[in-house]
Design an enzyme around this catalytic site. Sequence first.
Site, PDB file in Angstrom:
ATOM      1  N   HIS A  78       0.837  -1.213   0.000  1.00  0.00           N
ATOM      2  CA  HIS A  78       0.000   0.000   0.000  1.00  0.00           C
ATOM      3  C   HIS A  78       0.870   1.261   0.000  1.00  0.00           C
ATOM      4  O   HIS A  78       0.578   2.225  -0.719  1.00  0.00           O
ATOM      5  CB  HIS A  78      -0.955   0.005   1.198  1.00  0.00           C
ATOM      6  CG  HIS A  78      -1.811  -1.225   1.273  1.00  0.00           C
ATOM      7  ND1 HIS A  78      -2.415  -1.644   2.430  1.00  0.00           N
ATOM      8  CD2 HIS A  78      -2.142  -2.141   0.320  1.00  0.00           C
ATOM      9  CE1 HIS A  78      -3.084  -2.767   2.190  1.00  0.00           C
ATOM     10  NE2 HIS A  78      -2.926  -3.088   0.915  1.00  0.00           N
ATOM     11  N   HIS A 234      -9.512  -2.162  -4.319  1.00  0.00           N
ATOM     12  CA  HIS A 234      -8.353  -2.488  -3.485  1.00  0.00           C
ATOM     13  C   HIS A 234      -7.404  -3.439  -4.215  1.00  0.00           C
ATOM     14  O   HIS A 234      -6.183  -3.368  -4.040  1.00  0.00           O
ATOM     15  CB  HIS A 234      -8.763  -3.063  -2.125  1.00  0.00           C
ATOM     16  CG  HIS A 234      -7.563  -3.221  -1.247  1.00  0.00           C
ATOM     17  ND1 HIS A 234      -7.015  -2.166  -0.551  1.00  0.00           N
ATOM     18  CD2 HIS A 234      -6.745  -4.277  -1.026  1.00  0.00           C
ATOM     19  CE1 HIS A 234      -5.925  -2.573   0.057  1.00  0.00           C
ATOM     20  NE2 HIS A 234      -5.739  -3.858  -0.199  1.00  0.00           N
ATOM     21  N   ASP A 238      -3.415  -2.969  -4.709  1.00  0.00           N
ATOM     22  CA  ASP A 238      -2.383  -3.993  -4.473  1.00  0.00           C
ATOM     23  C   ASP A 238      -1.511  -4.211  -5.709  1.00  0.00           C
ATOM     24  O   ASP A 238      -0.293  -4.334  -5.611  1.00  0.00           O
ATOM     25  CB  ASP A 238      -3.041  -5.333  -4.101  1.00  0.00           C
ATOM     26  CG  ASP A 238      -3.534  -5.363  -2.658  1.00  0.00           C
ATOM     27  OD1 ASP A 238      -3.096  -4.526  -1.855  1.00  0.00           O
ATOM     28  OD2 ASP A 238      -4.356  -6.245  -2.352  1.00  0.00           O
ATOM     29  N   HIS A 261      -1.681 -11.301  -4.946  1.00  0.00           N
ATOM     30  CA  HIS A 261      -0.259 -10.988  -4.781  1.00  0.00           C
ATOM     31  C   HIS A 261       0.668 -12.010  -5.445  1.00  0.00           C
ATOM     32  O   HIS A 261       1.633 -11.643  -6.101  1.00  0.00           O
ATOM     33  CB  HIS A 261       0.103 -10.870  -3.301  1.00  0.00           C
ATOM     34  CG  HIS A 261      -0.439  -9.635  -2.678  1.00  0.00           C
ATOM     35  ND1 HIS A 261      -0.114  -8.373  -3.132  1.00  0.00           N
ATOM     36  CD2 HIS A 261      -1.289  -9.447  -1.655  1.00  0.00           C
ATOM     37  CE1 HIS A 261      -0.743  -7.475  -2.412  1.00  0.00           C
ATOM     38  NE2 HIS A 261      -1.462  -8.092  -1.511  1.00  0.00           N
TER      39      HIS A 261
HETATM   40 ZN   LIG Z   1      -3.848  -4.710   0.033  1.00  0.00          ZN
END
Ligand SMILES: [Zn+2]
Length: 295
Positions: A78, A234, A238, A261
């Site tokens: 972030h 969000h 990321d 991720h």
């Molecule tokens: Zn995040």
Amino acid sequence: MHVQRKTISANVGITGIGLHSGIYTKVELLPARAGSGITFVRSDLDGLRIAALQASTTALDHATTVGKDDVSVGTVEHLLAALAACGITDLDILIDGPEVPIVDGSALPCMHLIAAAGVKQLGVTVPVLRISQPIELVDGDKSIRIVPANRLHIKYRIDFDHSAIGREAFHFDFHQDNFLRKIAPARTFGFMRDVEKLRAAGLARGGSVENCIVLDDDGVVNGPLRFRDEFVRHKILDLIGDLALLGRPIVGEITANRAGHAMHSRFVEKILATTAMTEDAATVGAPGRTLESFA
Ligand SMILES: [Zn+2]
């Protein structure tokens, strides 16, 4: 295509709890010289330096961690997304523990911190990473792909088997003001049903209704949401943080479906491997052309 290298004008700091470790840390952002890149500096461990680069990534379970030897800094994405959105290329990030504070779960506090510090051009340019051919990763029903374009555009799609999320899609033109308004406020999220399992694995120990959107089987526990489609926004936040580990700005049109991720990280590796082979005058070239509005 080049952009100006940038750092901040003054030291700023923030403290808070880490989402996964539950450990409180103090983070200080310090101006750095042109070309030094973004570096995490463990102030509690003799100033051990960890470059914010893909080569430093060590773990990708629910957050992105960079490390060197046995030392790491977790949940960097972030903060790195906010720095990328502000065009910061050179910065020392002093931290006295193993995880960046989650604050409110979004990148908004980091954006405010950078704004408080002020952004300074360093009078040196950095070549923007332009891919010359499509690069794609597919893993079952998950995929991520980039095709050449003159700016960074991200189309992200998610599909969660949960009544409060379901299918969401968002198209985002990467631009500082757009990021501040549409992406930075979007918070991280977690499911009550996963909490015990995550905590047993050493994760989510600092998670609370204060710093993430918490979902139970019926819906959002700590509403209201900041956006109807806050979850997919969000995921874009990321991805921007994970792309920052390329070490320089990138342009292209990215389409991501149900990624996360781990997939973002493999994608960054594939981009680096592909561009290492094809990087030539055409990619790095056109010296002197600067794109001031990039960030
Ligand atoms: Zn995040």
